[in-house]
Motif scaffolding. Structure first.
Motif, PDB file in Angstrom:
ATOM      1  N   PHE A 110       0.843  -1.203   0.000  1.00 44.83           N
ATOM      2  CA  PHE A 110       0.000   0.000   0.000  1.00 44.83           C
ATOM      3  C   PHE A 110       0.882   1.258   0.000  1.00 44.83           C
ATOM      4  N   LEU A 111       1.942   1.224   0.821  1.00 50.43           N
ATOM      5  CA  LEU A 111       2.823   2.398   0.959  1.00 50.43           C
ATOM      6  C   LEU A 111       3.508   2.723  -0.373  1.00 50.43           C
ATOM      7  N   LEU A 112       4.034   1.704  -1.045  1.00 49.11           N
ATOM      8  CA  LEU A 112       4.710   1.925  -2.328  1.00 49.11           C
ATOM      9  C   LEU A 112       3.723   2.459  -3.366  1.00 49.11           C
ATOM     10  N   ALA A 113       2.504   1.904  -3.364  1.00 52.09           N
ATOM     11  CA  ALA A 113       1.498   2.365  -4.324  1.00 52.09           C
ATOM     12  C   ALA A 113       1.099   3.812  -4.020  1.00 52.09           C
ATOM     13  N   ALA A 114       0.972   4.139  -2.731  1.00 51.27           N
ATOM     14  CA  ALA A 114       0.573   5.501  -2.340  1.00 51.27           C
ATOM     15  C   ALA A 114       1.658   6.509  -2.722  1.00 51.27           C
ATOM     16  N   LEU A 115       2.920   6.167  -2.461  1.00 51.38           N
ATOM     17  CA  LEU A 115       4.017   7.086  -2.798  1.00 51.38           C
ATOM     18  C   LEU A 115       4.095   7.256  -4.313  1.00 51.38           C
ATOM     19  N   HIS A 116       3.894   6.172  -5.057  1.00 55.37           N
ATOM     20  CA  HIS A 116       3.893   6.244  -6.522  1.00 55.37           C
ATOM     21  C   HIS A 116       2.731   7.107  -7.003  1.00 55.37           C
ATOM     22  N   SER A 117       1.587   6.993  -6.338  1.00 51.70           N
ATOM     23  CA  SER A 117       0.419   7.797  -6.743  1.00 51.70           C
ATOM     24  C   SER A 117       0.721   9.285  -6.615  1.00 51.70           C
ATOM     25  N   ALA A 118       1.658   9.614  -5.711  1.00 51.00           N
ATOM     26  CA  ALA A 118       2.043  11.012  -5.494  1.00 51.00           C
ATOM     27  C   ALA A 118       3.201  11.414  -6.414  1.00 51.00           C
ATOM     28  N   GLY A 119       3.627  10.505  -7.285  1.00 50.36           N
ATOM     29  CA  GLY A 119       4.714  10.817  -8.211  1.00 50.36           C
ATOM     30  C   GLY A 119       6.083  10.728  -7.579  1.00 50.36           C
ATOM     31  N   LEU A 120       6.176  10.093  -6.409  1.00 46.46           N
ATOM     32  CA  LEU A 120       7.469   9.967  -5.742  1.00 46.46           C
ATOM     33  C   LEU A 120       8.147   8.665  -6.123  1.00 46.46           C
ATOM     34  N   ALA A 121       9.479   8.701  -6.160  1.00 50.50           N
ATOM     35  CA  ALA A 121      10.261   7.512  -6.484  1.00 50.50           C
ATOM     36  C   ALA A 121      10.654   6.802  -5.199  1.00 50.50           C
ATOM     37  N   THR A 122      10.715   5.475  -5.269  1.00 51.29           N
ATOM     38  CA  THR A 122      11.072   4.670  -4.089  1.00 51.29           C
ATOM     39  C   THR A 122      12.022   3.546  -4.482  1.00 51.29           C
ATOM     40  N   LEU A 123      12.681   3.040  -3.446  1.00 45.52           N
ATOM     41  CA  LEU A 123      13.541   1.870  -3.595  1.00 45.52           C
ATOM     42  C   LEU A 123      13.272   0.971  -2.398  1.00 45.52           C
ATOM     43  N   THR A 124      13.044  -0.313  -2.627  1.00 44.70           N
ATOM     44  CA  THR A 124      12.907  -1.232  -1.493  1.00 44.70           C
ATOM     45  C   THR A 124      14.290  -1.804  -1.236  1.00 44.70           C
ATOM     46  N   HIS A 125      14.880  -1.353  -0.144  1.00 47.18           N
ATOM     47  CA  HIS A 125      16.262  -1.728   0.171  1.00 47.18           C
ATOM     48  C   HIS A 125      16.248  -2.619   1.410  1.00 47.18           C
ATOM     49  N   THR A 126      16.957  -3.746   1.319  1.00 41.65           N
ATOM     50  CA  THR A 126      16.977  -4.694   2.438  1.00 41.65           C
ATOM     51  C   THR A 126      18.406  -5.088   2.774  1.00 41.65           C
ATOM     52  N   PRO A 127      19.182  -4.144   3.365  1.00 39.20           N
ATOM     53  CA  PRO A 127      20.508  -4.544   3.806  1.00 39.20           C
ATOM     54  C   PRO A 127      20.323  -5.677   4.812  1.00 39.20           C
ATOM     55  N   SER A 128      21.193  -6.650   4.761  1.00 40.04           N
ATOM     56  CA  SER A 128      20.968  -7.832   5.604  1.00 40.04           C
ATOM     57  C   SER A 128      22.247  -8.219   6.336  1.00 40.04           C
ATOM     58  N   PRO A 129      22.214  -8.394   7.655  1.00 39.35           N
ATOM     59  CA  PRO A 129      21.074  -8.191   8.553  1.00 39.35           C
ATOM     60  C   PRO A 129      20.809  -6.704   8.801  1.00 39.35           C
ATOM     61  N   MET A 130      19.610  -6.385   9.263  1.00 32.31           N
ATOM     62  CA  MET A 130      19.194  -4.982   9.408  1.00 32.31           C
ATOM     63  C   MET A 130      19.111  -4.522  10.858  1.00 32.31           C
ATOM     64  N   LYS A 131      19.648  -5.319  11.768  1.00 37.63           N
ATOM     65  CA  LYS A 131      19.581  -5.045  13.197  1.00 37.63           C
ATOM     66  C   LYS A 131      20.063  -3.627  13.543  1.00 37.63           C
ATOM     67  N   PHE A 132      21.066  -3.144  12.800  1.00 33.48           N
ATOM     68  CA  PHE A 132      21.646  -1.824  13.077  1.00 33.48           C
ATOM     69  C   PHE A 132      20.601  -0.713  13.005  1.00 33.48           C
TER      70      PHE A 132
END
Ligand code: IYR
Length: 223
Positions: free
Chosen positions: A158-180
């Protein structure tokens, strides 16, 4: 009109009906599918700020997602502070260096080659905002959640679709592990990082891989 039934210990309200004609349904869903097909994952951002109210509305849309037992086991941490973004970059690059140099198999690296990714993550400081999404597990003030990954995954969709609806660019980034991420952002132990989403506008010269989506016939099965 929705009227609350007060006779039940578990109140209900009338379900919404949208009264959209079949023709209008076709038009709307086709328009939505075409718009979503235009979303691309962006890795080169400008530092132009994004209006905070737009991000907040997108998070509000994400937070309407269905979730196991309606527990809503998510937290969205919006980071714009340059010092925090820099710390996140340092933390992510440490993990990613390890990933690209040691942890990733040859097979995995070959799969990533067309994307042109490496351990260098300048977008974590260039992008004006980072949204760090956390799963919220049982804690002192939190109930036991169910289907956490599924629930948070839907909310992120939903979040990615909403940001796209606003014309904003996104990246789904998953550094692993993400504990930091929990440590840098001062989150409690019952919150576990799920994904890190840089948000902003594509750099003027940004390029994306020339890749395509599978045709519908390959992903849709009719029985
Ligand atoms: N997390 C690493 C590697 C990576 C893995 C997959 I699967 C991708 O689709 C892209 C990247 C990184 O962010 O570089």
């Amino acid at each position: 009109m929705s009227t609350t039934d007060l006779s039940s210990p578990y109140p209900t309200v009338a379900a919404p009906h949208f009264d959209i004609s079949v023709e209008e349904s076709r038009r709307r869903v086709a328009e939505f599918a075409e718009w979503m097909a235009r979303r691309r994952t962006i890795r080169d951002f400008t530092d132009e700020p994004v209006p905070m109210d737009v991000i907040e509305s997108a998070v509000a849309a994400a937070a309407t997602a269905p979730s196991g037992a309606n527990i809503q086991p998510w937290r969205f941490v919006v980071v714009t502070d340059p010092a925090l973004k820099e710390q996140i970059r340092v933390g992510a690059e440490e993990e990613e260096r390890e990933f690209y140099q040691r942890r990733a198999s040859e097979e995995w690296l070959a799969a990533l080659a067309p994307l042109g990714t490496d351990h260098d993550k300048p977008f974590l400081v260039t992008a004006p905002a980072l949204i760090v999404v956390f799963e919220v597990h049982k804690g002192v003030d939190e109930p036991r959640p169910y289907y956490v990954k599924e629930s948070v995954g839907i909310a992120v969709g939903f979040l990615l679709a909403a940001l796209h609806s606003a014309g904003l660019a996104t990246l789904t980034h998953t550094p692993s592990p993400m504990k930091f991420l929990g440590e840098i952002l001062g989150r409690p132990a019952n919150e576990r990082p799920y994904v890190l989403i840089p948000v902003g506008y594509p750099a003027p010269d940004a390029r994306v891989p020339d890749i395509s989506r599978k045709p519908l016939g390959e992903v849709l099965v009719r029985r």
